[in-house]
Design a protein around this motif. Sequence first.
Motif, mmCIF file in Angstrom:
data_model
loop_
_atom_site.group_PDB
_atom_site.id
_atom_site.type_symbol
_atom_site.label_atom_id
_atom_site.label_comp_id
_atom_site.label_asym_id
_atom_site.label_seq_id
_atom_site.Cartn_x
_atom_site.Cartn_y
_atom_site.Cartn_z
ATOM 1 N N CYS A 64 0.840 -1.207 0.000
ATOM 2 C CA CYS A 64 0.000 0.000 0.000
ATOM 3 C C CYS A 64 0.871 1.251 0.000
ATOM 4 C CB CYS A 64 -0.951 -0.023 1.196
ATOM 5 S SG CYS A 64 -2.230 1.215 1.050
ATOM 6 N N GLY A 65 1.951 1.221 0.775
ATOM 7 C CA GLY A 65 2.896 2.349 0.758
ATOM 8 C C GLY A 65 3.413 2.590 -0.649
ATOM 9 N N LEU A 68 0.754 4.120 -2.931
ATOM 10 C CA LEU A 68 0.587 5.565 -2.711
ATOM 11 C C LEU A 68 1.751 6.336 -3.345
ATOM 12 C CD1 LEU A 68 -0.606 5.411 1.025
ATOM 13 C CD2 LEU A 68 -2.041 5.977 -0.948
ATOM 14 N N ARG A 78 -0.753 14.826 2.628
ATOM 15 C CA ARG A 78 -1.813 14.171 3.385
ATOM 16 C C ARG A 78 -2.653 13.226 2.538
ATOM 17 N NH1 ARG A 78 0.735 18.399 3.796
ATOM 18 N NH2 ARG A 78 -0.963 19.658 2.970
ATOM 19 N N VAL A 79 -3.017 12.111 3.164
ATOM 20 C CA VAL A 79 -3.921 11.137 2.561
ATOM 21 C C VAL A 79 -5.138 11.050 3.483
ATOM 22 C CG1 VAL A 79 -4.207 8.724 1.895
ATOM 23 C CG2 VAL A 79 -1.975 9.839 1.619
ATOM 24 N N CYS A 92 -3.461 1.130 4.728
ATOM 25 C CA CYS A 92 -3.360 2.500 4.239
ATOM 26 C C CYS A 92 -2.671 3.388 5.274
ATOM 27 C CB CYS A 92 -4.771 3.011 3.926
ATOM 28 S SG CYS A 92 -4.772 4.582 3.083
ATOM 29 N N ALA A 96 1.130 4.531 4.435
ATOM 30 C CA ALA A 96 1.406 5.959 4.273
ATOM 31 C C ALA A 96 2.555 6.365 5.189
ATOM 32 C CB ALA A 96 0.147 6.779 4.571
ATOM 33 N N LEU A 101 4.361 9.591 4.144
ATOM 34 C CA LEU A 101 3.165 10.399 3.888
ATOM 35 C C LEU A 101 2.373 10.502 5.191
ATOM 36 C CD1 LEU A 101 2.120 8.501 0.635
ATOM 37 C CD2 LEU A 101 3.891 10.258 0.928
ATOM 38 N N PRO A 103 -1.149 10.000 6.919
ATOM 39 C CA PRO A 103 -2.543 9.553 6.854
ATOM 40 C C PRO A 103 -3.404 10.376 7.811
ATOM 41 C CG PRO A 103 -1.271 8.044 8.207
ATOM 42 C CD PRO A 103 -0.303 9.079 7.686
ATOM 43 N N CYS A 124 -5.122 18.008 1.032
ATOM 44 C CA CYS A 124 -4.668 16.626 0.841
ATOM 45 C C CYS A 124 -4.378 16.332 -0.625
ATOM 46 C CB CYS A 124 -5.718 15.653 1.377
ATOM 47 S SG CYS A 124 -7.319 15.828 0.595
#
Length: 526
Positions: A64-65, A68, A78-79, A92, A96, A101, A103, A124
């Motif tokens: 997932c990282g 993204l 931002r997510v 997620c 992140a 990132l 989250p 975001c």
Amino acid sequence: MRNHTVEVDLSRGENVLKFAPVFNVAFSFIDRHLWDGRADKVAIRTNRGVEVTYAELAENVNRCGNALLDMGIGHGERVIMIVKDCAEFFYCFWGAIKAGLIPVPVNTLLRHKDYAYILADSGCAAVIYSPEFADEVEMALDQLETRPTHCLRVEGEDISLQALIAAADPELEPTPTTAEDDCFWLYSSGSTGSPKGAVHRHRDMVVSSQFYGVQVLGVRETDVCFSAAKLFFAYGLGNGMTFPLWVGATSVLYDDRPTPESTFEIIEQFKPSLYFGVPTLYAAQLKALESESRDLSAVRLCVSAGEALPANIFSRWREKTGLAILDGIGSTELLHIFISNRVDDINPGSSGLMVPGYEARIVNEVGEPVPAGESGKLWIKGDSTARCYWNKPEKTTETMVDGWLDTGDTYLQDKQGYYHYCGRNDDMLKVGGIWCSPFEIEATLIKHPKLLEVAVVGRTDAAGLIKPEAHIVLHNPQDAGDPLSAELLALCKQNLAPYKYPRWFQFVSELPKTATGKIQRFKLRS
Ligand code: 3UK
């Protein structure tokens, strides 16, 4: 020290956490378990029959990282996550963080106008949402001047987060951050203004997991945690994610609305040893237990937070189930609980004693400490405190002073040292453990053309818990009655999160006011 590790030093009675100079917290909560021999242990079980081992968790976090990063989201961007409690929430959030990132899990009960605000305020780069919330999220996106570059559903579409995770690279090195760097945000409601994003650092989840999770709850590897409070609350995030991941335990996730029935069913099926609820839910569960019996034998301890747990709910629960409920006060800004009862020292109706690693000051109007037994404003110091509110320098300066945080609560400490909640310093209400601004409800109601004036205040229900009540002055008093109440309720349902609906509508001839015309809310409270 090896990169990304943290040492817990409990010698000399001090609570000292020593972080490696290069520290990305995803290593401590996710990858460490593979080194510690927990690869095959189940980390997550869900009500949809999903089971995720620590090895699978670590791989999916990496995937997932990478997904993204492949989207082009840059360091520190931002997510926004509007995601139900499910395994992808973990992938997620941690993916992140591991990728550098930020989250930002958001309350999934909000309405489009709240989401539009948060999406714009956070600036975001991406919003990721469960399909269940698509209507409100997509309405919010339509209101924005500039949409986030990436708007993605978790599942159910050709291009979904799930599909991207499946296609992404399973290897990812943690981004070299430090314990002091920004890590994730959580939004908290403001009384008049808009939600405030509390900016949390990499160290904060370690602090709350070790000081409250381990030292107060005694959370351990053999525990199975079930939090009826959802992961998007700081309370649920600790209960259902960081505490079990800190010690290599198992978390049980339930992705629907927590009712007495559904929570009892989860407890019977998944046999959690730690159960986390809010007072409103305990009260509703007690009501259900009047006409049915349930098997709670796996539970060793129940926890309550979000609002004060009335002593009578504590004693009735203990009578019915034989189980203690540990009440503790926490906040989004401090991340989790900082004053709590102890398993072997419960003072029903009180919040208990300081959690190790936190300090409290109870002060008067001019900031001087008040004597024991007198109430004052509660300020807290602790290493899990948010660095600031995003984009709100004035709020930050007001609330966070020299490492101390103004909780907005009035408290007293009795002669034995126990802390007692005495109410809020603002007009905010806690309803079912969730913030609720009376001004927001008033602004919705006043849109109805028949209303001249309205004031919303908290009213204590039969269980001793606060719910919103509307006091209404009409242009034409003859319009008062059930049909108008029904119309007002419908108006609220269109515009407000469900827990914010007034439970009572009182039609009155006038509202109590000061000489300058300000509504005297305290006169309406009951
Ligand atoms: C009130 C309580 C009395 C109090 C939270 C546990 O509730 C949490 O965070 P929020 O930011 O709200 C914080 C405010 O809620 N409150 C919470 N718990 C209690 N009042 N007794 C309690 N036991 O006004 C506080 O300032 O939504 C709770 C863990 C993490 C949290 N974020």
